[in-house]
Write an enzyme that holds these catalytic residues in place. Structure first.
Site, PDB file in Angstrom:
ATOM      1  N   LEU A 573       0.669  -1.248   0.165  1.00 36.53           N
ATOM      2  CA  LEU A 573       0.158   0.704  -0.049  1.00 36.53           C
ATOM      3  C   LEU A 573       0.954   1.210   0.095  1.00 36.53           C
ATOM      4  O   LEU A 573      -0.055   2.532   0.004  1.00 36.53           O
ATOM      5  CB  LEU A 573      -1.106   0.455   1.366  1.00 36.53           C
ATOM      6  CG  LEU A 573      -2.082  -1.097   1.166  1.00 36.53           C
ATOM      7  CD1 LEU A 573      -2.771  -0.947   2.823  1.00 36.53           C
ATOM      8  CD2 LEU A 573      -3.447  -1.175   0.307  1.00 36.53           C
ATOM      9  N   HIS A 574       1.930   1.366   0.300  1.00 31.16           N
ATOM     10  CA  HIS A 574       2.875   2.224  -0.046  1.00 31.16           C
ATOM     11  C   HIS A 574       2.376   3.221   1.305  1.00 31.16           C
ATOM     12  O   HIS A 574       2.129   4.252   1.147  1.00 31.16           O
ATOM     13  CB  HIS A 574       3.055   2.948  -1.310  1.00 31.16           C
ATOM     14  CG  HIS A 574       4.042   2.603  -2.171  1.00 31.16           C
ATOM     15  ND1 HIS A 574       4.327   3.137  -3.965  1.00 31.16           N
ATOM     16  CD2 HIS A 574       5.175   1.546  -1.916  1.00 31.16           C
ATOM     17  CE1 HIS A 574       5.048   2.121  -3.718  1.00 31.16           C
ATOM     18  NE2 HIS A 574       5.695   1.605  -3.211  1.00 31.16           N
ATOM     19  N   ALA A 749      -2.438   5.974  -1.261  1.00 30.46           N
ATOM     20  CA  ALA A 749      -3.056   6.860  -2.760  1.00 30.46           C
ATOM     21  C   ALA A 749      -2.661   4.818  -4.033  1.00 30.46           C
ATOM     22  O   ALA A 749      -3.102   5.164  -4.802  1.00 30.46           O
ATOM     23  CB  ALA A 749      -2.821   7.288  -2.556  1.00 30.46           C
ATOM     24  N   HIS A 750      -1.370   4.131  -3.249  1.00 35.01           N
ATOM     25  CA  HIS A 750      -1.021   3.325  -3.666  1.00 35.01           C
ATOM     26  C   HIS A 750      -1.173   1.625  -3.734  1.00 35.01           C
ATOM     27  O   HIS A 750       0.030   1.662  -2.686  1.00 35.01           O
ATOM     28  CB  HIS A 750       0.639   3.644  -4.486  1.00 35.01           C
ATOM     29  CG  HIS A 750       0.758   4.863  -4.922  1.00 35.01           C
ATOM     30  ND1 HIS A 750       2.146   5.235  -4.606  1.00 35.01           N
ATOM     31  CD2 HIS A 750       0.332   5.572  -5.457  1.00 35.01           C
ATOM     32  CE1 HIS A 750       2.441   6.873  -4.882  1.00 35.01           C
ATOM     33  NE2 HIS A 750       1.454   7.081  -5.501  1.00 35.01           N
ATOM     34  N   GLN A 751      -2.476   1.001  -3.966  1.00 34.03           N
ATOM     35  CA  GLN A 751      -2.460  -0.284  -3.849  1.00 34.03           C
ATOM     36  C   GLN A 751      -1.774  -1.052  -5.452  1.00 34.03           C
ATOM     37  O   GLN A 751      -2.191  -1.146  -6.118  1.00 34.03           O
ATOM     38  CB  GLN A 751      -4.142  -0.412  -3.780  1.00 34.03           C
ATOM     39  CG  GLN A 751      -4.401   0.455  -2.763  1.00 34.03           C
ATOM     40  CD  GLN A 751      -5.101   1.423  -3.537  1.00 34.03           C
ATOM     41  OE1 GLN A 751      -5.808   1.816  -4.213  1.00 34.03           O
ATOM     42  NE2 GLN A 751      -5.117   2.904  -2.815  1.00 34.03           N
TER      43      GLN A 751
END
Length: 817
Positions: A573-574, A749-751
């Site tokens: 997930l960052h 915001a990054h999955q």
């Protein structure tokens, strides 16, 4: 106190319906279109339906007014002194003029004055799963009783005089605040989650609600101009962008009635409508048996069937690339997307309507425990339409890791190098920025002063792209999103049809009698219609590509009967935590800009201190418009929250984006709805907190006069006049609090990675070509393919992998022919 403590009449469904009808009538008048653009992006039309009783609504109203109370404004000399860092009158670079009356009105306006409780009730009803909604209903009921309020609020609810315990609406404002303060930092996670829900939804609604003229009564006081000026005025770029014209007959809204939709599909060039007889012959085995990926439901009169070469589910960074590559090779491609299609001229950049229409669940998607917020797009073009334009090629050390640890030779190949170059060129990536925003200037100045790494970010936008509203679409078309590039390429071939508002429900597959894999993909079953009159669309295709993103691809595969144990696992997930610093409005060291204008991310810094591995963090600058800002920033009291918002326009945020070693899981519940689980690994928390410390030091070095984090305790440290020892003591307290779940706002915001590539089905969900291990002809083409987190903004990597997958799909189709 807004609500009285007098007893209410017994719950009445007719009374409740009458109240809701009145709310609908009033707000429907407020939601009329006030700007050019698509109606769903330019009107305030929140969900208002709920089943809360009058007593429960009384409690909810008091909760909202505790979070956003009516407060007597402070004396002018207190408002203007330097300890508040904000003057009662100023003029911003965008021409916003704030005066004393604006500030006074801001302090006096409560949530109930603005009609927020009804919006909160509707939003909670809309976004929560039924079991969680029942819990909230019980909590509201308990708070309406004296005993229940004591059980949930503890000693904060007890008075020294009779009656010693009272319901929540009967408590004094200070007692009501103490209840919420206790929940926010409670050791019981459920209380933290309840607080986060009420606080986030209430403040989000309060700061993005619109009046009939498209304004919010708080905006002038906090120094916010509203939507992007480029979205509300004629722009010369509009006439120069081809995609400003709608995709015409190449995009069809699947919400329209079945018969009209069938006619539109019959006129399309890239698919053919099946006759009733051929449809029944082909699809009956699927709809009559759930075991082979069907719905277990016989064909209906208004069902529609079509045929094409390839069906692509999802039109984001991955799906768009796959579509373009295959369409340019001559294949007939049908693209399904459950979101709406918006051309640049449709974009309003209004925060509330845009979040409601462009994001999953209004942007409120979270992990099951509420500990981590998930920002995921829901529109044609996917995340490429709402991201912040940052472009990184896949880092070499990450590619080497994927080759070394996962045996994926693709990432050491010339084919992947070529894919990155093709993507870089098609996105028109620019490595120079002509002007940096206030936030990026702060990051650069602080890092240079401390000797930290600082770099300039490449973007898929022009060097002079100076817009802070990218989260809500691009009204000029300057950002090279998927609809501006890959989908545009695809429709130019006349080989592509895009179906918006079309949700894929299941992959159709049957036993594979001649191939090596157990099953063979046959197409997709999707739901269409306006929600009142729904129907199904069956697509027969020679190849099926799932590109719904890392959060939605696994549920579709699982609901279609696939059983590989790696589907949904390895979710990265960052995770990001933000810190903030206030910069005076009259500062001579920085431009007159605000935190929300200018290129969002144009500079970055690698966090290397104390980290010898390739797992660490990046410092980047996010952009929080007022509603998201208020929802994320800590709440300590109603007064404190309003003070924070008065500093909004000059509050600079730095995000610590962590490359996570740990991972989570995507699954489905018994109702086939997606579920998301994630816990921060200790190593990842260390990386994040190292970045937090570095970011706070950067803010101080750049000249911030007050700093803080998103940790729920809400400590605000005044830098002015503080000694070095006091600063170090504060930074030590921040480290001690850490990044504990539900004690700090963490956003993803990054999955990535939930259907990772590999060389065997025991450790991966798909093979090195992107094809599933179980079903021949079923491919995945999105960010879920990544074996591990790349540690940088992933758009270019997603598109490069999708480019390779598209070529694999083409080779598969050629082999079959």
């Amino acid at each position: 106190m807004t609500s009285s403590c007098n007893g209410l009449e017994h719950d009445s469904s007719s009374e409740r319906q009458q109240q809701q009808q009145q709310q609908h009538s009033r707000l429907s008048e407020e939601s009329k279109q006030f700007r050019t653009g698509h109606p769903s992006l330019s009107t305030w039309n929140p969900p208002l339906h709920h089943n809360f009783s009058p007593k429960q609504m009384q409690v909810l109203t008091c909760l909202c007014d505790t979070l956003v109370p009516s407060i007597q404004p402070p004396p002018l000399h207190l408002l203007d002194d330097e300890t508040n860092h904000c003057s009662s009158s100023f003029k911003s670079s965008l021409g916003i003029q704030r005066n004393v009356q604006d500030v006074n009105d801001f302090y006096k306006l409560s949530a109930s004055d603005a009609g927020i409780p009804a919006v909160v009730a509707g939003a909670i009803t809309e976004v929560l799963k039924p079991n969680l909604l029942r819990v909230i209903s019980i909590i509201l009921w308990l708070l309406s009783t004296a005993i229940g309020c004591f059980l949930l609020g503890g000693w904060a609810t007890v008075s020294r005089t009779f009656p010693y315990i009272q319901s929540y609406p009967c408590l004094g404002r200070e007692q009501q605040e103490r209840v919420l303060q206790g929940w926010s930092c409670s050791s019981i996670r459920e209380f933290c989650a309840i607080f986060k829900l009420f606080k986030s939804v209430t403040l989000w609604a309060y700061y993005c609600k619109l009046d009939p003229n498209g304004n919010n009564p708080t905006w002038k006081a906090i120094g916010y101009c509203g939507p992007d000026p480029q979205a509300t005025s004629a722009n010369p770029l509009h006439s120069k962008r081809e995609s400003h014209k709608h995709f015409g007959e190449h995009v069809i809204d699947a919400k329209q009635p079945s018969e009209h939709l069938k006619k539109c599909l019959a006129d399309a060039q890239c698919c053919s409508v099946m006759t009733d007889n051929s449809m029944e012959e082909f699809f009956t085995p699927f709809v009559s048996s759930k075991a082979v990926g069907g719905g277990g439901d016989p064909l209906r009169k208004n069902d529609i069937g079509i045929q094409c070469d390839v069906v692509v589910i999802g039109s984001g960074p991955g799906g768009g690339v796959v579509t373009a590559v295959l369409a340019q090779k001559g294949y007939k491609v049908v693209v399904l997307d459950k979101g709406e299609y918006y051309a640049p001229d449709d974009i309003s950049t209004l925060e509330g309507p845009s979040m409601s229409s462009l994001y999953e669940k209004f942007g409120t998607l979270t992990t099951e425990d509420g500990g981590l917020s998930l920002a995921a797009a829901k529109t044609v073009g996917g995340g490429s339409c709402v991201n912040w334009s940052v472009c990184f090629k896949t880092p070499e050390h990450v590619r080497n890791e994927w080759v070394r640890e996962f045996g994926l030779q693709l990432f050491a190949s010339e084919a992947y190098e070529k894919a990155m170059e093709v993507v870089w060129k098609r996105l028109s990536v620019q490595e120079v920025t002509n002007k940096h925003s206030l936030q990026n200037s702060v990051l650069q100045k602080g890092c240079k002063k401390l000797g930290f790494h600082i770099g300039e970010l490449a973007r898929n936008a022009s060097p002079d792209h100076y817009c802070g509203w990218c989260s809500y679409g691009c009204p000029t078309g300057d950002k090279q999103s998927t609809p501006e590039t890959w989908l545009l390429d695809a429709v130019k071939t006349s080989n592509t049809l895009i179906l918006s508002n079309c949700k894929a429900e299941q992959i159709l597959h049957c036993p594979n009698l001649t191939g090596k894999k157990p099953s063979k993909a046959q197409g997709v079953m999707a739901s269409i219609g306006d929600g009142k009159a729904t129907a199904r669309l069956f697509i027969k295709a020679n190849a099926t590509v799932v590109a719904c993103g890392s959060l939605m691809t696994p549920p579709l595969l699982l609901n279609s009967g696939l059983e590989n144990c790696n589907i949904g696992k390895h979710l990265h997930l960052h995770p990001a935590q933000s810190v903030w610093g206030i910069f005076p409005e009259d500062s001579e060291d920085f431009p007159d800009g605000t935190c929300y204008e200018g290129g969002i991310m144009t500079a970055y810094s690698r966090v290397t201190r104390g980290n010898s591995s390739n797992y660490g963090a990046l410092l980047e600058t996010p952009c929080f418009h007022p509603a998201i800002f208020a929802a994320f920033v800590p709440w300590c009291s109603g007064k404190d929250a309003k003070e924070r918002m008065l500093h909004y326009s000059r509050t600079v945020h730095i995000a610590v984006v962590t490359r996570d070693k740990g991972s989570g899981k995507v699954g489905v519940d018994r109702n086939q709805h997606p579920t998301f689980e994630y816990s921060l690994l200790a190593d990842d928390e260390d990386s994040m907190m190292t970045g937090v410390d570095q970011a706070l030091r950067v803010l101080v070095a750049a000249g911030a006069i007050e700093i803080g984090t998103h940790q729920f305790d809400g400590e605000r440290f005044k830098v002015q006049g503080a000694s070095t020892a006091e600063l170090e003591a504060y930074l030590a307290r921040v480290q001690e609090r850490g990044a504990k779940k539900l004690q700090v706002t963490i956003l993803s915001a990054h999955q990535l990675g939930s259907c990772r590539m590999g060389v065997d089905p025991e450790s991966s969900a798909v093979d090195s070509c992107g094809e599933t291990w179980e079903v021949e002809g079923l491919f995945v083409g999105d960010g879920s393919l990544m074996p591990t987190a790349p540690g940088v903004n992933p758009m270019v990597t997603i598109q490069s992998i999708a480019y390779c997958v598209a070529n694999s799909v083409a080779e598969s189709l050629e082999w079959k022919q």
